[in-house]
Design an enzyme around this catalytic site. Structure first.
Site, mmCIF file in Angstrom:
data_model
loop_
_atom_site.group_PDB
_atom_site.id
_atom_site.type_symbol
_atom_site.label_atom_id
_atom_site.label_comp_id
_atom_site.label_asym_id
_atom_site.label_seq_id
_atom_site.Cartn_x
_atom_site.Cartn_y
_atom_site.Cartn_z
ATOM 1 N N LYS A 152 -3.091 -2.669 -12.887
ATOM 2 C CA LYS A 152 -2.445 -1.413 -12.511
ATOM 3 C C LYS A 152 -1.225 -1.716 -11.649
ATOM 4 C CE LYS A 152 -2.503 1.361 -9.116
ATOM 5 N NZ LYS A 152 -1.098 1.767 -9.150
ATOM 6 N N GLY A 205 -1.100 -5.472 -1.457
ATOM 7 C CA GLY A 205 -0.562 -4.209 -0.965
ATOM 8 C C GLY A 205 -0.760 -4.111 0.530
ATOM 9 N N SER A 206 -0.859 -2.899 1.017
ATOM 10 C CA SER A 206 -0.936 -2.693 2.464
ATOM 11 C C SER A 206 -2.344 -3.011 2.984
ATOM 12 C CB SER A 206 -0.597 -1.239 2.775
ATOM 13 O OG SER A 206 -1.492 -0.392 2.101
ATOM 14 N N THR A 207 -2.408 -3.312 4.259
ATOM 15 C CA THR A 207 -3.696 -3.602 4.882
ATOM 16 C C THR A 207 -4.601 -2.372 4.824
ATOM 17 O OG1 THR A 207 -2.757 -5.326 6.267
ATOM 18 C CG2 THR A 207 -4.776 -4.316 7.077
ATOM 19 N N GLY A 210 -5.990 -2.137 1.464
ATOM 20 C CA GLY A 210 -6.888 -3.295 1.354
ATOM 21 C C GLY A 210 -8.261 -2.995 1.938
ATOM 22 N N CYS A 261 6.310 -9.143 2.208
ATOM 23 C CA CYS A 261 5.172 -9.378 3.100
ATOM 24 C C CYS A 261 5.375 -10.635 3.934
ATOM 25 C CB CYS A 261 3.904 -9.505 2.271
ATOM 26 S SG CYS A 261 4.072 -10.698 0.963
HETATM 27 P P1 NAD Z 1 0.088 0.025 -1.162
HETATM 28 O O1 NAD Z 1 -1.108 -0.542 -0.512
HETATM 29 O O2 NAD Z 1 0.476 1.407 -0.861
HETATM 30 O O3 NAD Z 1 -0.054 -0.059 -2.745
HETATM 31 C C1 NAD Z 1 -0.391 -1.259 -3.419
HETATM 32 C C2 NAD Z 1 -1.075 -0.917 -4.723
HETATM 33 O O4 NAD Z 1 -2.310 -0.277 -4.413
HETATM 34 C C3 NAD Z 1 -0.298 0.064 -5.605
HETATM 35 O O5 NAD Z 1 -0.474 -0.295 -6.953
HETATM 36 C C4 NAD Z 1 -0.986 1.386 -5.316
HETATM 37 O O6 NAD Z 1 -0.903 2.296 -6.372
HETATM 38 C C5 NAD Z 1 -2.430 0.928 -5.126
HETATM 39 N N1 NAD Z 1 -3.261 1.862 -4.371
HETATM 40 C C6 NAD Z 1 -2.873 2.772 -3.451
HETATM 41 N N2 NAD Z 1 -3.941 3.469 -3.003
HETATM 42 C C7 NAD Z 1 -5.019 2.992 -3.654
HETATM 43 C C8 NAD Z 1 -6.404 3.295 -3.624
HETATM 44 N N3 NAD Z 1 -6.901 4.226 -2.843
HETATM 45 N N4 NAD Z 1 -7.230 2.567 -4.414
HETATM 46 C C9 NAD Z 1 -6.744 1.595 -5.197
HETATM 47 N N5 NAD Z 1 -5.445 1.284 -5.297
HETATM 48 C C10 NAD Z 1 -4.590 1.961 -4.519
HETATM 49 O O7 NAD Z 1 1.256 -1.006 -0.837
HETATM 50 P P2 NAD Z 1 2.785 -0.920 -1.276
HETATM 51 O O8 NAD Z 1 3.421 0.134 -0.442
HETATM 52 O O9 NAD Z 1 2.912 -0.851 -2.762
HETATM 53 O O10 NAD Z 1 3.301 -2.364 -0.853
HETATM 54 C C11 NAD Z 1 3.663 -2.654 0.441
HETATM 55 C C12 NAD Z 1 2.590 -3.411 1.174
HETATM 56 O O11 NAD Z 1 2.158 -4.525 0.396
HETATM 57 C C13 NAD Z 1 3.064 -4.010 2.473
HETATM 58 O O12 NAD Z 1 2.123 -3.828 3.493
HETATM 59 C C14 NAD Z 1 3.198 -5.490 2.162
HETATM 60 O O13 NAD Z 1 3.107 -6.342 3.271
HETATM 61 C C15 NAD Z 1 2.126 -5.701 1.191
HETATM 62 N N6 NAD Z 1 2.396 -6.871 0.366
HETATM 63 C C16 NAD Z 1 1.662 -8.008 0.564
HETATM 64 C C17 NAD Z 1 1.926 -9.143 -0.177
HETATM 65 C C18 NAD Z 1 1.120 -10.396 0.012
HETATM 66 O O14 NAD Z 1 1.132 -11.225 -0.872
HETATM 67 N N7 NAD Z 1 0.434 -10.573 1.118
HETATM 68 C C19 NAD Z 1 2.920 -9.131 -1.132
HETATM 69 C C20 NAD Z 1 3.652 -7.958 -1.324
HETATM 70 C C21 NAD Z 1 3.367 -6.840 -0.556
#
Ligand code: NAD
Length: 451
Positions: A152, A205-207, A210, A261
């Site tokens: 996704k 994604g975001s903490t 996560g 990130c």
């Molecule tokens: P996000 O957590 O909002 O979204 C990430 C993904 O999760 C998206 O596909 C989103 O649709 C999905 N998502 C959102 N809510 C969900 C839920 N309830 N259940 C399942 N999936 C869900 O993050 P973002 O805004 O897309 O990205 C930015 C964040 O990602 C920042 O905090 C960044 O530090 C982090 N990031 C980390 C790395 C790494 O490798 N550590 C790399 C890139 C980005």
């Protein structure tokens, strides 16, 4: 329909019908049906298919780079580099398929051996900042181990992953092995997390999300790897090559408009070199070319969305001490300039992930204080150390609690080396041979040799 925008122009690039729970379930069912045949593909044949995918990415290099540049607002030169890495990642995992060995373990009465078994259907959830790269970091090892996939992509940036799904089919990877399902996190993502036939979630994604992934995965004891946020430190000692460190520092924060990130967004500088370094850094930041991502000379594009721009701007409250604020285009597009601020370790700007082109400059007195400030964070993803003292470089590298570090460099992401976080930056490793551990189970088999 979900309108997918170009953040540099606010034009609609595509209208995508978002998948719902029913489509997600159908994709999981396809992946489940494809699993027995895919895991049985001979390792050399699986490697050949992955290599063909890598070659197709190379052949479509410019097309994929344009898609990524337009959808994320990345400067085209950077997008080309990223797509180049995607091909390298698939080449790496093509080569890794038959090098992910089991063991034989000395025991009495027979032979004990281990196998690396695939998990089954894995759900991959990716963010919008490096859509294709991060997809490949998960797809490569997951496919190499013999899993089938439901991926996704982020709502804002699904286009490159959708194209990659087509290329996977063209490469000869059988139907049902790679399923790309664009849709909302709260719908498609959530369903993947809860689905009983999904064995693992690979999440970036975001903490905050996560945490939801971990909680949701508990219901079915799913395997989880999490690549989350960061607030990494770039530690500059007075004996470093200050010119080199200052010239490199902007790229380490402002690349991808700070939406990285790994962004070294806390720049820690030894007090005796602080003024000189700050002067050099302001000069280097002034030279960052912010503009049209399609312009070959651009080094920084816009932010991903209007909403995200508001979030970034909300960090720069009136009490923040701004050392430098650059220029950015006006008018259409979600533009934001490079900003350098002077901060103390307790300031909000020095503690929370901004995920935008804002760097906090923080002075430190000595090595012990540098390590203390660097570690004074809930995150632990990345970081850099600049010094000419080799022993100190290694001492500090061992003392900083982060997963990925570089010395006299800000580059720490390569296809062959492990990438991932300590603390609230997540767990599990992507890239390198280490990523294969997250997409396989160890099976232990004892074979009696007694007559
Ligand atoms: P996000 O957590 O909002 O979204 C990430 C993904 O999760 C998206 O596909 C989103 O649709 C999905 N998502 C959102 N809510 C969900 C839920 N309830 N259940 C399942 N999936 C869900 O993050 P973002 O805004 O897309 O990205 C930015 C964040 O990602 C920042 O905090 C960044 O530090 C982090 N990031 C980390 C790395 C790494 O490798 N550590 C790399 C890139 C980005």
């Amino acid at each position: 329909m979900t309108a997918v925008l170009n953040p540099a122009t606010e034009e609609t690039l595509a209208d995508i019908p978002p998948a719902g729970v029913e489509e997600t379930d159908a994709a999981v069912a396809r992946a489940r049906a494809a699993f027995p045949a895919w895991r049985a593909v001979a390792p050399t044949d699986r490697a050949r298919l992955l290599r063909r995918l890598a070659t197709l990415v190379e052949e479509h290099h410019e097309e994929l780079s344009r898609i990524e540049s337009r959808n994320v607002g990345k400067p085209i030169a950077g997008a080309r580099g990223e797509v180049g890495m995607v091909a390298q990642v698939f080449h790496f995992y093509a080569g890794a398929v038959d090098k992910h060995h089991g063991e034989t373990i000395p025991v009495g009465g027979g032979v004990d051996m281990t196998f690396r078994e695939p998990l089954g259907v894995v759900g991959l959830i990716t963010p919008w900042n490096f859509p294709l790269n991060i997809a490949s970091w998960k797809l490569g090892p997951a496919l190499a181990c013999g899993n089938t996939i439901v991926l996704k992509p982020a709502e804002l940036t699904p286009l490159s992953a959708m194209r990659l799904g087509e290329l996977a089919l063209e490469a000869g990877i059988p139907e049902g092995v790679v399923n790309i399902v664009p849709g909302k996190g709260s719908v498609v993502g959530q369903r993947l997390i809860e689905h009983p036939d999904v064995a693992k979630i690979g999440f970036t994604g975001s903490t905050e999300v996560g945490q939801q992934v971990m909680r949701g995965a508990a219901g079915t004891i799913k395997r989880v790897t999490l690549e989350l946020g960061g607030k990494s430190a770039n530690v500059i000692f007075a004996d470093a090559d200050l010119e080199k460190a200052a010239a490199a520092a902007p790229y380490a924060v402002f690349d991808n408009a700070g939406q990285d990130c790994c962004a070294r967004s806390r720049i820690l500088v030894e007090r005796s070199a602080y003024d000189r370094f700050a002067e050099l850094l302001v000069e280097a930041t002034r030279n960052v070319k912010v503009g049209d991502p399609e312009d070959e000379a651009s080094q920084m594009g816009p932010l991903i969305s209007a909403q995200h721009r508001e979030t970034v701007a909300s960090f720069l409250t009136s009490d923040v001490r701004i050392a430098f604020r650059g220029e950015a285009p006006k008018g259409q597009g979600f533009w934001y300039p490079c900003v350098l601020v002077e901060a103390s370790p307790d300031d909000r700007i020095a503690r929370e992930e901004v995920f935008g082109p804002v760097a906090a400059l923080i002075p430190f007195a000595d090595e012990a204080e540098a390590v203390r400030i660097a570690n004074d964070s809930a995150y632990g993803l990345s970081g850099s150390i600049w010094t000419r003292d080799g022993a100190r470089a290694l001492r500090v590298a061992r003392a900083i609690d982060t997963g990925v570090l570089s010395i006299n460099s800000n580059s720490s992401v390569r296809p062959s080396t492990p990438f991932g976080g300590f603390k609230q930056s997540g767990f599990g490793r992507e890239l390198g041979m280490h990523a294969l551990d997250g997409y396989s189970e160890v099976k232990n088999v004892f074979y009696s040799t007694e007559g």
